[in-house]
Write a protein that holds these residues in place. Structure first.
Motif, PDB file in Angstrom:
ATOM      1  N   GLY A  20      -2.604   6.334 103.664  1.00 42.90           N
ATOM      2  CA  GLY A  20      -3.255   6.176 104.566  1.00 42.90           C
ATOM      3  C   GLY A  20      -2.658   6.243 105.942  1.00 42.90           C
ATOM      4  N   ARG A  21      -3.062   7.711 107.108  1.00 45.03           N
ATOM      5  CA  ARG A  21      -2.356   7.858 107.654  1.00 45.03           C
ATOM      6  C   ARG A  21      -3.583   7.170 108.775  1.00 45.03           C
ATOM      7  NH1 ARG A  21      -0.159  13.667 111.221  1.00 45.03           N
ATOM      8  NH2 ARG A  21       0.390  12.357 113.005  1.00 45.03           N
ATOM      9  N   LEU A  22      -3.314   6.572 109.801  1.00 45.85           N
ATOM     10  CA  LEU A  22      -4.521   6.514 111.366  1.00 45.85           C
ATOM     11  C   LEU A  22      -3.620   6.220 112.343  1.00 45.85           C
ATOM     12  CD1 LEU A  22      -4.396   3.937 108.724  1.00 45.85           C
ATOM     13  CD2 LEU A  22      -7.067   3.653 109.961  1.00 45.85           C
ATOM     14  N   VAL A  23      -4.599   7.398 112.905  1.00 48.46           N
ATOM     15  CA  VAL A  23      -3.875   8.402 114.345  1.00 48.46           C
ATOM     16  C   VAL A  23      -5.179   7.537 115.659  1.00 48.46           C
ATOM     17  CG1 VAL A  23      -3.077   9.387 116.163  1.00 48.46           C
ATOM     18  CG2 VAL A  23      -2.972   9.734 114.132  1.00 48.46           C
ATOM     19  N   THR A  24      -4.714   6.461 116.608  1.00 47.55           N
ATOM     20  CA  THR A  24      -5.409   5.963 117.623  1.00 47.55           C
ATOM     21  C   THR A  24      -4.866   6.572 119.151  1.00 47.55           C
ATOM     22  OG1 THR A  24      -3.651   4.210 118.169  1.00 47.55           O
ATOM     23  CG2 THR A  24      -4.725   4.022 115.911  1.00 47.55           C
ATOM     24  N   PRO A  25      -5.483   6.380 119.897  1.00 47.45           N
ATOM     25  CA  PRO A  25      -5.196   6.995 121.195  1.00 47.45           C
ATOM     26  C   PRO A  25      -3.381   6.496 121.844  1.00 47.45           C
ATOM     27  CG  PRO A  25      -6.617   5.546 121.300  1.00 47.45           C
ATOM     28  CD  PRO A  25      -6.867   5.499 119.911  1.00 47.45           C
ATOM     29  N   THR A  26      -2.624   4.974 121.456  1.00 49.55           N
ATOM     30  CA  THR A  26      -1.632   5.011 121.235  1.00 49.55           C
ATOM     31  C   THR A  26      -0.402   5.261 120.103  1.00 49.55           C
ATOM     32  OG1 THR A  26      -2.299   2.208 121.354  1.00 49.55           O
ATOM     33  CG2 THR A  26      -2.373   3.426 123.276  1.00 49.55           C
ATOM     34  N   ASN A  27      -0.965   4.762 118.844  1.00 51.46           N
ATOM     35  CA  ASN A  27      -0.064   4.635 118.152  1.00 51.46           C
ATOM     36  C   ASN A  27      -0.323   5.260 117.133  1.00 51.46           C
ATOM     37  OD1 ASN A  27      -0.404   2.040 119.305  1.00 51.46           O
ATOM     38  ND2 ASN A  27       1.498   1.820 119.011  1.00 51.46           N
ATOM     39  N   ASP A  28       0.821   5.732 115.684  1.00 51.59           N
ATOM     40  CA  ASP A  28       0.184   6.667 114.506  1.00 51.59           C
ATOM     41  C   ASP A  28       0.869   5.337 113.263  1.00 51.59           C
ATOM     42  OD1 ASP A  28       0.447   8.157 112.812  1.00 51.59           O
ATOM     43  OD2 ASP A  28       0.901   9.686 113.879  1.00 51.59           O
ATOM     44  N   TYR A  29      -0.268   5.056 112.488  1.00 50.39           N
ATOM     45  CA  TYR A  29       0.095   4.022 112.192  1.00 50.39           C
ATOM     46  C   TYR A  29      -0.146   4.957 110.041  1.00 50.39           C
ATOM     47  CZ  TYR A  29      -1.220   1.116 115.975  1.00 50.39           C
ATOM     48  OH  TYR A  29      -1.620   0.250 116.144  1.00 50.39           O
ATOM     49  N   GLN A  30       0.422   4.047 109.498  1.00 47.40           N
ATOM     50  CA  GLN A  30       1.201   4.516 107.336  1.00 47.40           C
ATOM     51  C   GLN A  30       0.234   2.933 106.726  1.00 47.40           C
ATOM     52  OE1 GLN A  30       3.715   7.195 106.085  1.00 47.40           O
ATOM     53  NE2 GLN A  30       3.692   5.824 104.615  1.00 47.40           N
ATOM     54  N   THR A  54       4.715   4.243 112.501  1.00 47.02           N
ATOM     55  CA  THR A  54       5.488   5.511 112.252  1.00 47.02           C
ATOM     56  C   THR A  54       6.391   5.132 113.217  1.00 47.02           C
ATOM     57  OG1 THR A  54       4.099   6.822 113.094  1.00 47.02           O
ATOM     58  CG2 THR A  54       3.974   6.791 110.837  1.00 47.02           C
ATOM     59  N   ALA A  55       6.586   4.930 114.230  1.00 48.90           N
ATOM     60  CA  ALA A  55       7.359   4.723 115.600  1.00 48.90           C
ATOM     61  C   ALA A  55       8.651   3.469 115.933  1.00 48.90           C
ATOM     62  CB  ALA A  55       6.523   5.280 116.819  1.00 48.90           C
ATOM     63  N   ASP A  56       8.461   3.265 114.611  1.00 49.07           N
ATOM     64  CA  ASP A  56       9.110   1.800 114.571  1.00 49.07           C
ATOM     65  C   ASP A  56       9.009   2.057 113.294  1.00 49.07           C
ATOM     66  OD1 ASP A  56      10.766  -0.421 114.323  1.00 49.07           O
ATOM     67  OD2 ASP A  56       9.579  -1.317 115.616  1.00 49.07           O
ATOM     68  N   GLU A  57      10.024   2.634 111.760  1.00 50.74           N
ATOM     69  CA  GLU A  57       8.954   2.417 110.507  1.00 50.74           C
ATOM     70  C   GLU A  57       9.988   1.039 110.942  1.00 50.74           C
ATOM     71  OE1 GLU A  57       9.958   6.121 108.852  1.00 50.74           O
ATOM     72  OE2 GLU A  57       7.742   6.180 109.735  1.00 50.74           O
ATOM     73  N   THR A  58      10.629   0.444 110.635  1.00 53.82           N
ATOM     74  CA  THR A  58      12.361  -1.033 109.996  1.00 53.82           C
ATOM     75  C   THR A  58      11.421  -2.290 110.027  1.00 53.82           C
ATOM     76  OG1 THR A  58      12.499  -1.684 112.174  1.00 53.82           O
ATOM     77  CG2 THR A  58      13.755   0.226 112.686  1.00 53.82           C
ATOM     78  N   GLU A  59      10.345  -2.036 109.817  1.00 55.66           N
ATOM     79  CA  GLU A  59       9.830  -3.480 109.221  1.00 55.66           C
ATOM     80  C   GLU A  59       7.788  -2.934 108.782  1.00 55.66           C
ATOM     81  OE1 GLU A  59       9.344  -6.942 112.876  1.00 55.66           O
ATOM     82  OE2 GLU A  59      10.657  -5.836 112.868  1.00 55.66           O
ATOM     83  N   GLU A  60       7.655  -3.788 108.369  1.00 63.31           N
ATOM     84  CA  GLU A  60       6.077  -3.819 108.301  1.00 63.31           C
ATOM     85  C   GLU A  60       5.221  -4.659 109.213  1.00 63.31           C
ATOM     86  OE1 GLU A  60       2.582  -5.262 104.708  1.00 63.31           O
ATOM     87  OE2 GLU A  60       4.627  -5.651 105.039  1.00 63.31           O
ATOM     88  N   LEU A  61       4.303  -4.345 110.137  1.00 59.83           N
ATOM     89  CA  LEU A  61       3.436  -4.848 110.881  1.00 59.83           C
ATOM     90  C   LEU A  61       2.625  -6.086 110.456  1.00 59.83           C
ATOM     91  CD1 LEU A  61       2.048  -1.507 112.873  1.00 59.83           C
ATOM     92  CD2 LEU A  61       4.265  -3.477 113.648  1.00 59.83           C
ATOM     93  N   PRO A  62       2.760  -7.042 110.867  1.00 61.81           N
ATOM     94  CA  PRO A  62       1.765  -8.597 110.351  1.00 61.81           C
ATOM     95  C   PRO A  62       0.277  -7.941 110.930  1.00 61.81           C
ATOM     96  CG  PRO A  62       3.094  -8.844 112.523  1.00 61.81           C
ATOM     97  CD  PRO A  62       3.457  -7.514 112.335  1.00 61.81           C
ATOM     98  N   CYS A  63      -0.744  -8.286 109.214  1.00 61.75           N
ATOM     99  CA  CYS A  63      -2.230  -7.121 109.490  1.00 61.75           C
ATOM    100  C   CYS A  63      -2.380  -8.327 108.432  1.00 61.75           C
ATOM    101  CB  CYS A  63      -2.342  -6.028 109.265  1.00 61.75           C
ATOM    102  SG  CYS A  63      -3.536  -6.310 109.636  1.00 61.75           S
TER     103      CYS A  63
END
Length: 204
Positions: free
Chosen positions: A90-100, A117-126
Motif C-alpha cells: 500500500g502507498r499513502l501520500v499525504t500533504p507532507t509525506n509518502d508512506y509504504q 519512503t524519504a527515510d527507509e532505514t527503519e520501520e515507523l512505530p505504529c
C-alpha cells in the motif's frame, strides 16, 4: 503480451530488504474498479513478464480507501483470494509525506511494515495498525491509525498484490503481480518504482 518488469521487481526487492503503488469519490472515501485479467507473471530474476489473464489468485478487481477521524483503511477485493505466500503493498501520500505499507504473509511468517519512503532505514512505530484476510469474501483490509501518518487532512492511496515464494533464492522462482490502479499493459509499470495513487480523500 510482454512488458518490462524492471521497476516491479525493484519494488518487491526493496520491500523485502526493508523487511530482513479513475474512480468515484465521496466525502471520506474513494473507490476504483480495476480491470480483470490483468495479472502478469515473471521469474524473480527476469526483467520481462508475460500476461497471465487466467490467474485469479492475484487479480485485484476493486480498491477502496476510507479516511475517517481515527484511521485510514485500504480495501482490496480479488477474484479469488487464497492462502499461501503473498505480499500486499500500500502507498499513502499525504500533504507532507509518502508512506509504504507492506504486509508479508507465509506459512511461517507474518510481517506488517510501515515506512516513510524519504527515510527507509527503519520501520515507523505504529501501534494499532493491522491487516486482515477474508478468503470467503476475497478481501484484504489494511488499517492504519491517522496518528501514524501525522493526522493528515487528506491521503492519496494505491495498492498492489504479489503471490509466490517471494523469499526464495531460486532464480527460477516465479511471482504473479497486479496493481490496483494500473491496467495490464506495457504502461502498467512506470520508471518511478512506486505504486500509482488515486484521488485525494479528505478526512470524513
Amino acid at each position: 503480451m510482454r512488458r518490462s518488469l524492471t521497476t516491479t521487481v525493484a519494488l518487491v526487492t526493496t520491500t523485502l530488504t526493508l523487511l530482513a503503488t479513475a474512480g468515484t469519490a465521496h466525502a471520506g472515501s474513494w473507490t476504483h474498479r480495476d480491470a480483470r485479467g490483468d495479472v502478469f507473471r515473471a521469474s524473480m530474476s527476469d526483467a520481462v513478464a508475460t500476461a497471465d489473464p487466467a490467474d485469479r489468485t492475484s487479480d485485484i478487481t476493486r480498491f477502496g480507501v476510507r479516511h475517517s477521524a481515527r484511521k485510514v483503511t485500504l480495501t482490496l477485493s480479488l477474484r479469488d483470494l487464497r492462502g499461501g505466500s503473498a505480499m500486499t503493498l500500500g502507498r499513502l501520500v499525504t500533504p507532507t509525506n509518502d508512506y509504504q505499507a507492506t504486509v508479508l504473509r507465509s506459512a511461517d511468517l507474518r510481517v506488517f511494515s510501515l515506512v516513510d519512503t524519504a527515510d527507509e532505514t527503519e520501520e515507523l512505530p505504529c501501534r494499532g495498525k493491522r491487516a486482515s484476510y477474508d478468503n470467503r469474501r476475497d478481501r484484504i483490509t489494511i488499517t492504519i491509525p491517522r496518528t501514524c501518518l501525522g493526522s493528515p487532512t487528506w491521503v492519496r492511496a494505491g495498492a498492489g498484490y504479489a503471490r509466490g515464494d517471494l523469499m526464495s533464492l531460486d532464480e527460477n522462482s516465479t511471482m504473479t503481480f497486479d496493481e490496483a490502479l494500473r491496467r495490464g499493459s506495457k504502461r502498467s509499470v512506470t520508471q518511478t518504482d512506486t505504486l500509482k495513487v488515486g484521488k485525494k480523500v479528505r478526512v470524513g
